[in-house]
Every structure is written in C-alpha cells, then in structure tokens.
Design an enzyme around this catalytic site. Structure first.
Site, PDB file in Angstrom:
ATOM      1  N   HIS A 108      -2.131  -5.466   1.275  1.00 50.80           N
ATOM      2  CA  HIS A 108      -3.251  -5.847   1.206  1.00 50.80           C
ATOM      3  C   HIS A 108      -3.351  -7.477   0.686  1.00 50.80           C
ATOM      4  CE1 HIS A 108      -7.655  -6.718  -0.328  1.00 50.80           C
ATOM      5  NE2 HIS A 108      -6.812  -7.524  -1.680  1.00 50.80           N
TER       6      HIS A 108
ATOM      7  N   ASN B 108      -2.244   0.218   6.675  1.00 58.67           N
ATOM      8  CA  ASN B 108      -1.663  -1.152   7.025  1.00 58.67           C
ATOM      9  C   ASN B 108      -0.674  -1.690   6.370  1.00 58.67           C
ATOM     10  OD1 ASN B 108      -3.726  -1.705   5.571  1.00 58.67           O
ATOM     11  ND2 ASN B 108      -4.865  -2.547   7.348  1.00 58.67           N
TER      12      ASN B 108
ATOM     13  N   LYS C 220       0.860  -1.050   0.117  1.00 53.91           N
ATOM     14  CA  LYS C 220      -0.008  -0.146  -0.103  1.00 53.91           C
ATOM     15  C   LYS C 220       1.010   1.291   0.138  1.00 53.91           C
ATOM     16  CE  LYS C 220      -3.944  -2.019   2.213  1.00 53.91           C
ATOM     17  NZ  LYS C 220      -5.137  -1.990   3.257  1.00 53.91           N
TER      18      LYS C 220
ATOM     19  N   TYR D  49     -12.313  -1.699  -4.003  1.00 58.12           N
ATOM     20  CA  TYR D  49     -12.864  -2.082  -2.622  1.00 58.12           C
ATOM     21  C   TYR D  49     -14.392  -2.050  -2.596  1.00 58.12           C
ATOM     22  CZ  TYR D  49      -8.329  -2.120  -0.446  1.00 58.12           C
ATOM     23  OH  TYR D  49      -7.007  -2.180   0.226  1.00 58.12           O
TER      24      TYR D  49
ATOM     25  N   GLU E 205     -10.144 -10.109  -7.733  1.00 57.12           N
ATOM     26  CA  GLU E 205      -8.947  -8.688  -7.384  1.00 57.12           C
ATOM     27  C   GLU E 205      -7.861  -8.865  -8.727  1.00 57.12           C
ATOM     28  OE1 GLU E 205      -9.741  -7.994  -2.878  1.00 57.12           O
ATOM     29  OE2 GLU E 205      -8.123  -9.278  -3.511  1.00 57.12           O
TER      30      GLU E 205
END
Ligand code: UDP
Ligand code: MG
Length: 144
Positions: A116, A113, A10, A50, A127
């Site tokens: 993913h 965070n 990320k 998302y 995805e």
C-alpha cells in the site's frame, strides 16, 4: 517538494518473505525511512484505515485480508515521495502492473497485492497518524 507517505507491506508479502525486498526497493530509490513497525490490525482497525472505501464492493474482502496477518507499516520521506512510491508499487491489479514493479513481482491478484502507498497528500495526512505518533517519526537526511 519533500513529502511523506504511508506505506504498508501487506499480509501476503509479509507471509511470502518479501519484507526485506520491498523495503530495499524503497531505500534503493533514495527514500528515507522515517518510521517503521510491524502491526497486526484487527478487523475494525482495517475498516477504519480503509474507511474511504467503505461503500466499495471489495471492502469486506479487503478488510478481511488486511486483518488476516501482520503488516509492516512505514513512513517514507523524500522529494515527490508519494508519486515515487506509487510508481515503484505498480498498478493496483498486478496483471496491469509494469515490469519491474513490486506488484508485478509479488502480488497474486488485485486484492492480495503486496503493498500500500498513500495516493495523495490528503490521504497521507490521514494515514500517517493512524499508525505513527510524533515520537515515532524521525527526520534525517539520507547521506547514501
Ligand atoms: N482492491 C480490491 N479490489 C478492487 C480494487 C482494490 O480488493 O477491485 C483492494 C486492493 O488491495 C487495493 C485496495 O483495495 O490495494 C485499495 O484500493 P485502491 O483503489 O485504493 O488501490 P491502491 O491505491 O492500493 O492501488
Ligand atoms: Mg489507494
């Protein structure tokens, strides 16, 4: 069962200079990198990726964050790859992540965070083609 999973480093972890460390952890765990590229998602693209979370209270913040800088997307392959990646990532909230996990090492908070990973074969099936076409994916056996 040999599985494929979609992984992203990320924007926080790209900016923090952790791309190599994160990818290295997956390679060290025996996963094969089937596809890899850097992408800067725009807001609409982050929202589409998302879309399963669109009703969640964190959706606006998440999609703003995920379009704030480039990500490194990859397809990883190996036996039990989905669960293996999730284990290496650690809990969504780094405060709850186990020692030795990627999120424990690099994540600042529950939103930013670091990484993913697809949560199921169904998620991976959505995805992976979101980022990669057939000609961008390369099947091979890890020999090391
Ligand atoms: N997220 C957030 N707040 C929350 C829960 C999740 O900002 O309370 C963000 C976080 O970046 C997370 C992503 O939304 O990684 C997707 O949430 P999910 O529950 O799917 O967590 P993951 O599968 O990434 O562990
Ligand atoms: Mg998830």
């Amino acid at each position: 069962m040999v599985e494929r999973t979609l992984v992203m480093v990320k924007p926080d972890a790209v900016g923090g200079g952790h791309v190599g460390d994160v990818i290295g952890r997956f390679e060290a765990a025996g996963l094969a990198i089937r596809a890899l590229k850097m992408v800067w998602l725009d807001r609409r693209e982050a929202e589409e990726f998302y879309q399963v979370h669109r009703e969640r209270p964190f959706f606006a913040g998440l999609t703003q964050f995920m379009s704030s800088g480039p990500i490194v997307a990859m397809v990883l392959e190996g036996p039990g790859a989905i669960a293996k990646v999730r284990q290496l990532m650690g809990a969504t909230d780094p405060a709850k992540a186990e020692p030795g996990t990627i999120r424990k090492a690099f994540a600042a908070n529950i939103e930013q965070n670091a990484v993913h990973g697809s949560d199921s074969p169904e998620s991976a099936a959505y995805e992976i083609p979101y980022f990669f076409g057939a000609l961008e994916q390369h099947a091979y056996r890890r020999t090391g």
